[in-house]
Enzyme design. Structure first.
Site, PDB file in Angstrom:
ATOM      1  N   HIS A   1      20.609 107.769  19.729  1.00 44.93           N
ATOM      2  CA  HIS A   1      21.332 106.499  19.832  1.00 44.93           C
ATOM      3  C   HIS A   1      21.729 105.938  18.479  1.00 44.93           C
ATOM      4  O   HIS A   1      22.034 104.752  18.367  1.00 44.93           O
ATOM      5  CB  HIS A   1      20.483 105.453  20.572  1.00 44.93           C
ATOM      6  CG  HIS A   1      20.349 105.726  22.034  1.00 44.93           C
ATOM      7  ND1 HIS A   1      19.588 106.759  22.531  1.00 44.93           N
ATOM      8  CD2 HIS A   1      20.882 105.113  23.117  1.00 44.93           C
ATOM      9  CE1 HIS A   1      19.649 106.758  23.847  1.00 44.93           C
ATOM     10  NE2 HIS A   1      20.430 105.775  24.229  1.00 44.93           N
TER      11      HIS A   1
ATOM     12  N   GLU B   1      30.711 108.355  31.680  1.00 49.66           N
ATOM     13  CA  GLU B   1      31.651 108.331  30.543  1.00 49.66           C
ATOM     14  C   GLU B   1      32.749 109.384  30.638  1.00 49.66           C
ATOM     15  O   GLU B   1      33.906 109.104  30.335  1.00 49.66           O
ATOM     16  CB  GLU B   1      30.888 108.524  29.212  1.00 49.66           C
ATOM     17  CG  GLU B   1      30.143 107.300  28.723  1.00 49.66           C
ATOM     18  CD  GLU B   1      28.788 107.122  29.378  1.00 49.66           C
ATOM     19  OE1 GLU B   1      28.371 108.016  30.153  1.00 49.66           O
ATOM     20  OE2 GLU B   1      28.138 106.092  29.123  1.00 49.66           O
TER      21      GLU B   1
END
Lengths: 348, 458
Positions: free
Chosen positions: B260, B191
């Site tokens: 998450h 990322e």
């Protein structure tokens, strides 16, 4: 806060051949005109940086100011090896890169003093300057952030099918950042025309390469990704140019990225407030006296029959450019207060 | 002509220092680069190097002197052929630099100009609803990307599993087949790297749509989103626009625990240089994503995994976009204002139905855009209802509710008949256990209770 840009052990450019890493051959055979141009370009950077250091001392330049003195051959040689469509991106030790890209000394100096005449209207400062016109994409203050950005510029060259590379400069300190390897991976995976120029000036701020890097051959850092690398004498502008031409040919022929490790040296501290106690005065003096990139070219010019008077005349010209830049940087007004609120968003 | 050597500033904060030691004596010849003195600054002991060449004619400040102000003359350097007599002859030595440059005025605060409002495009959205189709949020987002890619070949999509896998949540389904692998690009799981690469591509005149599999992973990319994408336009004096979209699911998912499952809205809302949208309906998801791709600035598009499968009426006209910066009143009412965004709009509407059954008519505002926030729509509503409840999924501290409470106080204090009420996620990492997870998130009944409390009912 801005940190490093580079460095290594005191071992002198010892040839280390391993894997695909090669060492540039000693280059020679530049024309006299070319040498004169290199001399002038390097001298301009040197004199500009000396003036910037002096103006910092007078309180005219604030914040962080990272000087490029000693490393001039790297940008001047590399700029001579690429084409006009190519792009350049670097860290915060960026004044030399901008001058080598053809940006005006006055605009750079006025940015250092925080004036409206600066390349960023005084809103970026020493570490954040850009010129789309000259294909210079910064000037980035976060160590190694310019590496994915340069890889993205290379991606845009490929996407638009341009014959161009992105010269992505980074220091030896940045070479330990994770995002560098994320970038190497993608650049190799997608065969992006990116030349990573690692300016190894031996010290990441105050940490020498052998104290900060396990495995000090930075040219080899791309081997796991199949990226060829080369160690280059970064104090020799002709060696730099020859290596740059090789890397440019590689990258623009669709073979993907290339790594050049420039063995270079910064004479000054990491930034203006660095007392540089991590190295000896002798080490600095030895580099200055025996490996200075400008003296090196001056000697070649003397051999080629250029007179001392001609060189002095060039020196005067360069000093005049720098003096004019310094005057402009002090006479250009501060940005208008309305500039506080401009350039936050582009009007949609 | 002799040259004054001045006490140099050697750090960003130094105003004075101690002249610790002279390394040269009067009469010594100095060359540029020679160390002439040592100075103790606020940070370290620094060596002062000569800039000019000459002979040290006179030392003006003795070694050991403390508190020497920056720019005080500390010595006089004689140039070739001059002798010390020149100093006593009274000729004022030239300063070592071109002119006496006044340091930029920092003392007096300059006149402060007013901050201009961000221009918001005016779009008649209603007219596009004459012709609609029922679509999931997922398909609406996909169509938005496909339409913009057809319209502008500089638009490309990159992210993890966006191409061959067809999207981890199938949002990019079919894009690879239509546009090929040069415009729909699977990235490694990296990322930080691909966000930065996208920024570079945007500087290089492309229009990247960067998908994060979820915004939880964008924390690894935060430096490039803020420092590289959002700030560079400003730092370049307006040269370096960064037309990039970062999109993906944000907010609480279901039973995936704390790493998450998190709402990042207020994180991005904090940062100048970004635009931030968080749509609820499929129509807004499509219209805002299209507007984001056309926008010349970095735009964060916060989607929601739980909403992907929900269906709404969506305009079919490819020219349909939703202006960034405009909230939408999704239910009119006169008794209490409820603001919400993303998945909480659905909960707010359910709460409004429950409140209606008790005779309270709630006005529900879907904020849609978080930055720039449509303050006018909120304030107008509060002037009518005199009460407001802010609903969000994220943590309460420095959340959107805090911002809305402050704005309402600034713009509509005299219109309030009750204190602003904030409904937010609990101030805890998201738990895994089903019962705890439910307790951690705002529910319809908490919104109902809040609305009733500001109406002094129940």
């Amino acid at each position: 806060m801005a940190r490093s840009a580079s460095s290594a052990t005191t071992k002198r450019l010892a040839a280390r051949k391993a894997g695909r890493t090669t060492r540039a051959k000693k280059a020679s055979g530049a024309t006299k005109d070319e040498l004169l141009q290199f001399y002038r370009d390097m001298l301009l950077i040197r004199r500009f940086e000396e003036k910037a250091g002096q103006m910092y001392g007078m309180g005219l330049i604030g914040g962080f100011c990272h000087l490029y003195i000693g490393q001039e051959a790297v940008v001047v040689g590399m700029q001579a090896a690429i084409n006009e469509a190519s792009t350049v991106v670097t860290s915060y030790r960026d004044h030399g890169h901008m001058l080598a890209c053809g940006m005006e000394a006055r605009g750079v100096m006025a940015e250092l003093t925080g004036r409206i005449g600066g390349y960023s209207k005084g809103k970026g400062g020493s570490m954040h300057m850009f010129s789309r016109e000259k294909n210079f994409f910064g000037g980035h203050g976060i160590v190694a952030a310019q590496v994915p950005i340069g890889t993205g510029l290379a991606f845009s060259h490929k996407y638009k099918k341009e014959k161009a590379v992105c010269l992505t400069y980074l220091g030896d300190g940045a070479a330990n950042q994770g995002q560098v390897y994320e970038s190497f991976n993608m650049a190799a995976l997608w065969s992006l025309p990116c030349i990573y120029v690692i300016e190894n000036n031996k010290y990441a701020m105050g940490t020498s390469v052998n104290r900060g890097a396990a495995g000090t051959s930075l040219a080899q850092r791309g081997e796991a990704y199949g990226i060829p690398g080369m160690e280059v004498d970064g104090m020799d502008v002709l060696a730099v140019k020859a290596a740059g031409e090789k890397a440019f040919a590689h990258a623009t022929s669709g073979k993907g990225p290339y790594i050049l490790e420039m063995k270079t040296y910064r004479y000054r501290g990491h930034s203006m407030s660095d007392p540089a106690k991590y190295r000896t005065k002798d080490e600095v003096n030895r580099m200055r006296q025996e490996h200075d990139p400008i003296d090196n070219v001056r000697a070649r010019l003397a051999e080629a029959g250029v007179s001392d008077d001609d060189l002095k005349a060039m020196d005067r010209d360069v000093r005049a450019v720098v003096t004019e830049a310094a005057d402009f940087a002090q006479s250009s007004p501060e940005p208008d207060p309305v500039e506080l609120y401009t350039d936050i968003l582009v009007d949609a | 002509m002799s040259i004054q050597i001045l006490m140099p500033a050697l750090s960003p904060t130094m105003t004075e220092g101690k002249l610790a030691k002279w390394m040269k004596a009067e009469g010594d010849v100095v060359a540029p680069g020679d160390v002439i003195a040592e100075i103790e600054t606020d940070k370290a002991t620094m060596e002062v190097e000569a800039v000019d060449e000459g002979t040290l004619g006179r030392i003006l400040i003795a070694e050991g002197t403390e508190n020497v102000a920056v720019n005080t003359p500390i010595a006089i350097l004689l140039e070739d052929g001059e002798d010390a007599g020149a100093i006593d002859a009274g000729a004022a030595p030239a300063a070592a630099t071109p002119s006496e440059a006044p340091a930029p005025a920092a003392e007096a605060a300059p006149d402060r100009p007013a901050a201009p409002a961000v221009a918001v495009m005016d779009v008649d959205e209603e007219k596009f609803f004459a012709d609609t189709q029922t679509q999931t949020v997922r398909d609406a987002l996909r169509d938005a990307m496909a339409e913009e890619m057809r319209r502008d070949e500089m638009v490309y999509v990159m992210g993890e599993e966006v191409a061959e896998y067809q999207g981890a949540y199938k949002v990019t389904q079919g894009l690879l087949q239509e546009f090929g692998d040069s415009r729909v690009i699977d990235t490694p799981i990296t990322e930080h790297g691909f966000a930065g690469l996208g920024v570079g591509a945007a500087f290089g005149a492309l229009k990247p749509v960067v998908e994060f599999m979820t915004f939880n992973f964008a924390m690894q990319a935060m430096d490039h989103i803020i420092n590289s994408a959002a700030k560079t336009l400003y730092m370049s004096g307006g040269q370096m626009g960064c037309p990039i979209v970062f999109r993906g699911p944000n907010g609480a998912a279901s039973r995936v625990a704390a790493q998450h499952s998190q709402d990042y809205t207020s994180w991005y809302a904090h940062c100048p240089g970004l635009k931030v949208v968080a749509p609820w309906s499929a129509a807004d998801a499509k219209g805002l994503l299209k507007a984001a791709i056309r926008d010349p600035n970095p735009v964060i598009v916060l989607e929601n995994e739980v909403l992907y499968g929900q269906s709404f009426e969506v305009p079919t006209d490819p020219d349909f976009t939703v202006p960034i910066g405009k909230a939408k009143i999704v239910r009119a009412g006169a008794d209490v204002t409820i603001t919400a965004f993303s998945i909480m709009v659905g909960k707010a509407l359910e709460a409004a139905e429950a409140l209606a059954a008790e005779g309270i008519e709630a006005e529900v505002i879907d904020l849609r855009t978080i930055r720039p926030l449509d303050v006018a729509t909120i304030v107008e509503s509060v002037k009518k209802t005199n009460r407001i409840v802010s609903v969000e999924e994220g943590w309460p501290t420095c959340g959107m509710g805090s911002e809305i409470a402050a704005l309402v106080m600034e713009h509509a204090f005299d219109d309030l008949d009750a204190p602003v009420k904030r409904i937010a996620g609990e101030d805890v990492p998201m738990p895994y256990a089903a019962n705890l997870e439910k307790l951690a998130l705002p529910q319809v009944d908490t919104i109902v209770a809040a609305a009733k409390s500001v109406c002094y009912r129940g």
